[in-house]
Design an enzyme around this catalytic site. Structure first.
Site, PDB file in Angstrom:
ATOM      1  N   GLY A 142       9.311 -47.295  55.680  1.00 30.20           N
ATOM      2  CA  GLY A 142      10.449 -46.536  55.171  1.00 30.20           C
ATOM      3  C   GLY A 142      10.390 -46.147  53.705  1.00 30.20           C
ATOM      4  N   GLU A 190      11.901 -50.913  47.994  1.00 29.46           N
ATOM      5  CA  GLU A 190      12.478 -50.870  49.344  1.00 29.46           C
ATOM      6  C   GLU A 190      13.251 -49.579  49.545  1.00 29.46           C
ATOM      7  OE1 GLU A 190      12.681 -51.834  52.241  1.00 29.46           O
ATOM      8  OE2 GLU A 190      12.697 -53.990  52.517  1.00 29.46           O
ATOM      9  N   ASP A 191      13.197 -49.043  50.732  1.00 25.66           N
ATOM     10  CA  ASP A 191      13.994 -47.861  51.059  1.00 25.66           C
ATOM     11  C   ASP A 191      15.477 -48.209  51.091  1.00 25.66           C
ATOM     12  OD1 ASP A 191      13.677 -49.496  53.275  1.00 25.66           O
ATOM     13  OD2 ASP A 191      13.116 -47.889  54.645  1.00 25.66           O
ATOM     14  N   ASP A 238      19.777 -53.491  54.170  1.00 21.50           N
ATOM     15  CA  ASP A 238      20.830 -53.503  55.193  1.00 21.50           C
ATOM     16  C   ASP A 238      21.383 -54.928  55.283  1.00 21.50           C
ATOM     17  OD1 ASP A 238      22.428 -53.010  57.381  1.00 21.50           O
ATOM     18  OD2 ASP A 238      20.801 -52.817  58.799  1.00 21.50           O
ATOM     19  N   LYS A 285      23.590 -51.240  51.735  1.00 17.83           N
ATOM     20  CA  LYS A 285      24.857 -51.290  52.485  1.00 17.83           C
ATOM     21  C   LYS A 285      25.524 -52.621  52.184  1.00 17.83           C
ATOM     22  CE  LYS A 285      22.733 -48.926  56.474  1.00 17.83           C
ATOM     23  NZ  LYS A 285      22.346 -49.144  57.890  1.00 17.83           N
ATOM     24  N   PHE A 312      24.373 -46.335  60.489  1.00 16.90           N
ATOM     25  CA  PHE A 312      22.941 -46.082  60.595  1.00 16.90           C
ATOM     26  C   PHE A 312      22.581 -44.714  60.007  1.00 16.90           C
ATOM     27  CE2 PHE A 312      19.029 -44.822  62.756  1.00 16.90           C
ATOM     28  CZ  PHE A 312      18.246 -45.923  62.484  1.00 16.90           C
ATOM     29  N   VAL A 313      21.541 -44.687  59.183  1.00 22.61           N
ATOM     30  CA  VAL A 313      21.126 -43.444  58.526  1.00 22.61           C
ATOM     31  C   VAL A 313      19.657 -43.129  58.807  1.00 22.61           C
ATOM     32  CG1 VAL A 313      22.842 -43.548  56.654  1.00 22.61           C
ATOM     33  CG2 VAL A 313      20.652 -44.726  56.371  1.00 22.61           C
ATOM     34  N   ASP A 318      13.747 -43.814  59.549  1.00 23.81           N
ATOM     35  CA  ASP A 318      13.586 -43.240  60.878  1.00 23.81           C
ATOM     36  C   ASP A 318      14.581 -43.770  61.894  1.00 23.81           C
ATOM     37  OD1 ASP A 318      12.398 -45.893  61.054  1.00 23.81           O
ATOM     38  OD2 ASP A 318      11.606 -45.240  62.984  1.00 23.81           O
TER      39      ASP A 318
END
Ligand code: IMP
Ligand code: MG
Length: 182
Positions: free
Chosen positions: A51, A106-107, A110, A138, A159-160, A166
């Site tokens: 990601g 990190e992307d 979560d 988040k 969720f994105v 992805d």
């Protein structure tokens, strides 16, 4: 740029959430902070595949620190739209990081479980310090006691996809961020 307001990936619809210009402005800000704070360091950026590939590319172009290095690792925990919390290391670390300043790239954070796992794993190699840069996070989803030193855009607990992220393999190429429609 010509962008779609709504897209369909597999069985789900997504709508435009954060546009590329907003993301780029955030990457500028994060890079500036890192360049200022880590002046004099020779950092190793540890990019967490898959990601983080897009954020890593955007961020590293803006890093002006001398002797900057980059290494990729790959861990997997997501299945579809839910974090399994069960983390697998798919591509290990192949660079010596002892006594070095490490910046984890990190992307998205979560649950924070990946980051928590990574922190433990990297600490075992005795780096000088570990910093964390995350493009998205988040806050309502984070369950682990973790800290993000360079935090980007705060998101709702939805969720994105896009900008590297992805949904079952699709959407990574989108420059903008999309959120799932319920
Ligand atoms: P964690 O729950 O913080 O451990 O997140 C693990 C990884 O799952 C992140 O680094 C992302 O690669 C991926 N991930 C988390 N949230 C999302 C999302 O909303 N869309 C796509 N991938 C996500
Ligand atoms: Mg990730």
């Amino acid at each position: 740029m010509d962008r779609k307001e709504k897209i369909r990936l597999h069985d789900r619809e997504f709508r435009l959430y954060v546009d590329e210009a907003t993301i780029n402005a955030e990457v500028d800000r994060i890079a500036k902070e890192i360049n200022e704070e880590l002046k004099g360091e020779k950092p190793i950026f540890v990019s967490v595949l898959n990601g983080a590939f897009m954020f890593t590319s955007d961020l590293l172009k803006r890093i002006t620190l001398d002797d900057t290095q980059l290494v990729f690792i790959r861990i997997a925990s997501y299945d579809g739209v839910a974090s399994t919390g069960d983390i697998k290391e798919v591509l290990g670390l192949n660079m010596k990081i002892s006594d070095r300043t490490v910046v984890v790239v990190e992307d998205i954070v979560d649950t924070g479980k990946s980051l928590h796992y990574l922190n433990g794993m990297l600490k075992a190699y005795k780096p000088k310090q570990i910093k964390v840069a995350a493009l998205f996070y988040k806050p309502d989803s984070i369950v682990e006691d973790i800290s993000i030193d360079y935090a980007g855009i705060k998101l709702e607990n939805d969720f994105v996809v896009g900008h590297g992220l992805d949904y079952n393999g699709l959407g990574r190429n989108l420059p903008d961020l999309y959120v799932v429609c319920d």
